[in-house]
Design a protein around this motif. Sequence first.
Motif, PDB file in Angstrom:
ATOM      1  N   VAL A 643      -6.555   9.348   9.377  1.00  0.00           N
ATOM      2  CA  VAL A 643      -6.128   8.418   8.344  1.00  0.00           C
ATOM      3  C   VAL A 643      -4.627   8.166   8.500  1.00  0.00           C
ATOM      4  O   VAL A 643      -3.849   9.110   8.653  1.00  0.00           O
ATOM      5  CB  VAL A 643      -6.418   8.984   6.934  1.00  0.00           C
ATOM      6  N   THR A 644      -4.239   6.891   8.458  1.00  0.00           N
ATOM      7  CA  THR A 644      -2.820   6.531   8.416  1.00  0.00           C
ATOM      8  C   THR A 644      -2.547   5.846   7.093  1.00  0.00           C
ATOM      9  O   THR A 644      -3.398   5.139   6.553  1.00  0.00           O
ATOM     10  CB  THR A 644      -2.432   5.606   9.583  1.00  0.00           C
ATOM     11  N   VAL A 645      -1.337   6.101   6.555  1.00  0.00           N
ATOM     12  CA  VAL A 645      -0.978   5.635   5.214  1.00  0.00           C
ATOM     13  C   VAL A 645       0.219   4.703   5.319  1.00  0.00           C
ATOM     14  O   VAL A 645       1.186   4.994   6.027  1.00  0.00           O
ATOM     15  CB  VAL A 645      -0.642   6.833   4.297  1.00  0.00           C
ATOM     16  N   GLN A 646       0.178   3.609   4.594  1.00  0.00           N
ATOM     17  CA  GLN A 646       1.293   2.678   4.475  1.00  0.00           C
ATOM     18  C   GLN A 646       1.516   2.372   3.002  1.00  0.00           C
ATOM     19  O   GLN A 646       0.557   2.084   2.278  1.00  0.00           O
ATOM     20  CB  GLN A 646       1.009   1.376   5.235  1.00  0.00           C
ATOM     21  N   PRO A 647       2.757   2.449   2.490  1.00  0.00           N
ATOM     22  CA  PRO A 647       3.967   2.844   3.237  1.00  0.00           C
ATOM     23  C   PRO A 647       4.096   4.356   3.305  1.00  0.00           C
ATOM     24  O   PRO A 647       4.175   5.027   2.297  1.00  0.00           O
ATOM     25  CB  PRO A 647       5.106   2.253   2.404  1.00  0.00           C
ATOM     26  N   GLN A 648       4.097   4.905   4.504  1.00  0.00           N
ATOM     27  CA  GLN A 648       4.269   6.316   4.800  1.00  0.00           C
ATOM     28  C   GLN A 648       3.422   7.190   3.883  1.00  0.00           C
ATOM     29  O   GLN A 648       2.475   6.730   3.264  1.00  0.00           O
ATOM     30  CB  GLN A 648       5.749   6.716   4.715  1.00  0.00           C
ATOM     31  N   THR A 649       3.732   8.481   3.844  1.00  0.00           N
ATOM     32  CA  THR A 649       2.948   9.389   3.004  1.00  0.00           C
ATOM     33  C   THR A 649       3.635   9.655   1.669  1.00  0.00           C
ATOM     34  O   THR A 649       3.001  10.119   0.738  1.00  0.00           O
ATOM     35  CB  THR A 649       2.737  10.719   3.727  1.00  0.00           C
ATOM     36  N   SER A 650       4.951   9.387   1.533  1.00  0.00           N
ATOM     37  CA  SER A 650       5.657   9.579   0.265  1.00  0.00           C
ATOM     38  C   SER A 650       5.751   8.240  -0.442  1.00  0.00           C
ATOM     39  O   SER A 650       6.374   7.298   0.067  1.00  0.00           O
ATOM     40  CB  SER A 650       7.069  10.149   0.502  1.00  0.00           C
ATOM     41  N   VAL A 651       5.103   8.120  -1.598  1.00  0.00           N
ATOM     42  CA  VAL A 651       5.091   6.866  -2.346  1.00  0.00           C
ATOM     43  C   VAL A 651       5.433   7.150  -3.796  1.00  0.00           C
ATOM     44  O   VAL A 651       5.233   8.263  -4.288  1.00  0.00           O
ATOM     45  CB  VAL A 651       3.717   6.166  -2.250  1.00  0.00           C
ATOM     46  N   ARG A 652       5.948   6.118  -4.470  1.00  0.00           N
ATOM     47  CA  ARG A 652       6.270   6.271  -5.878  1.00  0.00           C
ATOM     48  C   ARG A 652       5.014   6.108  -6.727  1.00  0.00           C
ATOM     49  O   ARG A 652       4.109   5.342  -6.403  1.00  0.00           O
ATOM     50  CB  ARG A 652       7.324   5.272  -6.299  1.00  0.00           C
ATOM     51  N   GLU A 653       4.988   6.839  -7.792  1.00  0.00           N
ATOM     52  CA  GLU A 653       3.846   6.779  -8.704  1.00  0.00           C
ATOM     53  C   GLU A 653       3.644   5.328  -9.171  1.00  0.00           C
ATOM     54  O   GLU A 653       4.603   4.606  -9.431  1.00  0.00           O
ATOM     55  CB  GLU A 653       4.104   7.710  -9.895  1.00  0.00           C
TER      56      GLU A 653
END
Length: 904
Positions: A643-653
């Motif tokens: 699995v790849t996540v966008q935007p990145q793995t750190s996101v705002r709630e």
Amino acid sequence: MINNLSLLAEAPPAPTLTPPTLSVTEGQSVSLQCSAPVPCPSVPPALTWSSVPGPIEETLQQQQDGTFVKVSTLTFTAAPSHHDRDISCSAAYNRGSDSVPQVSAPLRPSVTYQPRNTAVSLRCSSDANPAAEQYRWYKADGGAQTLIGNSSVIDIKVSENVSHIFCEAQNELGIGRSVVTQLNEHSSARILPSSSCTGDSSQMSCVCEAEGNPSPQMHWRFSGISTNISITNEALNDMSVRSVITVKEPQWRDPVSLVCHSSNTRGSDTQTFTVPAFQRRGPPTNTRVTVSPSGPVAEHTDVTLTCSSEANPAVELYSWYKDDGGAHALIVNSSFAVLNIKASKDTTAFFCQSQNDLGTDVSAVTRLNVQYQPQSTTVSVTPRGPVDEHSNVTVTCSSEANPAVQHYRWYKADGGALSLIGNSAVLNFRASKDSSQIFCEALNDVGTDRSTVTQLLINYRPRNTRVTVRPQTSVREHSHVSLTCSSDASPAVQHYRWYKDDGGALTVIGNSAVLTMNASKDTTAVFCEAQNDLGTDNSTVTRLDVQYQPQSTTVSVTPRGPVDEHSNVTVTCSSEANPAVQHYRWYKADGGALSLIGNSAVLNFRASKDSSQIFCEALNDVGTDRSAVTQLLINYRPRNTRVTVQPQTSVREHSHVSLTCSSDASPAVQHYRWYKDDGGALTVIGNSAVLTMNASKDTTAVFCEAQNDLGTDNSTVTRLDVQYSPRNTTISRLSFGPVVENDDVTLTCSSDASPAARLYRWYKADAETDTHIRDSAVLTMKASKDTTQIFCEALNDLGTDRSAVTHLDVRYHPRNTRVTVSPSGPVLEHHIVTLECSSDANPVVQRYSWHHADGGTLIGNSALLKMNASKNIADIFCRAQNDLGTDDSSNIPLDVQCTYSFSV
């Protein structure tokens, strides 16, 4: 120049005594140090001692932080008279015209000592009728009598100047006297701890005090210290004597021992005083240089030169010089007497100059015996010109060395091999082509040195004729090959000839040292001939080996069509080469990465998705050749699902996040499914390769599933890093409950935040004003009644959050104790007044008490006190007490007025 300087401090700083307490034994040397800060070094404080039992030394010292402190050191020998006697140091600061009181640091030493001043109790009794009404005691001193008491019993110290005593009894009818009694017991002579020496180069005095019964005799023993000596003896009392020896202008270079001897009929005692060396002031003399190590030293080793001189005052500057044949070169000027150098054969002579305020003095030149290994080793040859082989030659070896060369060795250099051919400075031998390169070696105790190789010019016919081939003897077909004929000869070879050998038939094919030709499998054997004026020589026959690397390398596969993963596959590598292929290698091609999977011409393996692209490599001594990459058609179920996540793995709630599922499969993936993992319970949340959702702090873990005709594969669980500002900020303590003022309190601030809080701030909550205290997660502070309400603030890049206010229960003893009077203002004498005592305390005051100021007499035990007003009421104070201590009020400010009546 400073004409007027004032210190602006509101209150002068108090001096410090070191040590702060003192417990010593009689006769022990004591050093007390009084130090006071110096705000202005040009006007230091004046330090004075209240009691001065010994010499005082004062210094002004600079601290590491650049500030100054004045230090006064008092030195004395502990005696019984110092016990429990106040000694204090006072500091007075000059503030110009403003008068500042002295501030003091007190000390009361405790001195332990043997019994002394022993008292004797004497009783006088008499047979009388009527009974004796009066008693008198007398001291008998020769014919004189001294009245010393007027009672029947008298206590008297044995150590006093009382040796004979009698008593007298009297009634109304007369007087009766006792016989004279001798009190003093005989004791051995003993030198007292108060004995000591003081002085300087102008005058030195030693005081020796002794006691005993009978009174001791005093003698001094010494040898040749000075002619200006005087000795005085005086009796301190009947049993004590003081002897003083005084030496004017003492002059001796080494410490001197003075022996004080005390003796009486009961015994003797001796004490030795060691007096330091004294020297008359003058310029340096007897300047000299000492060398370490002494004797010969090896070149490049460390040598220490020390300059010493007799001088008073002491030498302030040392100058070192190098003596180079009468020319003097300054090396260094230093306050240090030591010069460290590396020994060198080119620098062996040194001298030093010592200097004080009164002049200079120069040492004699010191020469170092620097030993070094042989150097500049050379070879000379006789005769110089070329010589014929086998004629006589003389060679001589010479070298510079200290100590002189002890052994010589001669070597013949034959390429890298060395042969010993002689052991003397001069070597005679017959010239030979094999000994045309020689050198000598010189040895002493320090080391060795070799000359350069000397090439002797010797004439001889060609020999060792040989052929070298470029490139080597094995050459590629059709490539150019260069053959070089070389030979050892003197004079040099004048003619070269090349021959081709066809089974014994010789054909000339060249007339130069180098022959260039095309390599061929049919190339015949060749050799060369070298010639000078003294003869000819032929090389051996050289045969060229024409070689080529593997060519036309191919791979064959069995079976040919697509195969399922894990089924058996056979691949074969073939290639044409000379020499024949010696090694085969099989590689798996995975993108740009290669993995070795086999080392034989035929490879059997199980079909795998990871080994679908392979090739082989054939190797011989000439080179290698690779086959083309063969693509094996292999069917396999999905793998490496991710699995790849966008935007990145750190996101705002609450922000949008896109998750993509990818997988390796053959045939390609046909279906994707997304699952939410709630602690083991799985819920399908999507059916496409891409899933879009809102990020949440409470978002559960997700993973995806990929499927083709051969099976399925799941990704690992992906957990989103949802970032949010701090929340739930709290304060914790290592210990709970009340805390005593000035004790350490440790508070820890913690908060739930992502990313973690990068900064914590502490505040004191004081009414409507918040005061910043410090920035740290952990706050350690002294408990204070003024700091009882605390809160912290947590910060990260997304925001801040504050904790609730923490209330500290700080306990402290009563303070600000005060008295209020009712009625206030002037009151008439004898009228009732109410006194109320109040105090600030935690826990609250448990007991109030009222006292007279003269002696502290208790007059009441409550917060309120009613009494008649009088002019003495101002001498009353109240005392407040809780579990932690007490506090007293000041005297009562009451204006008591008196009324007077007059009668006519």
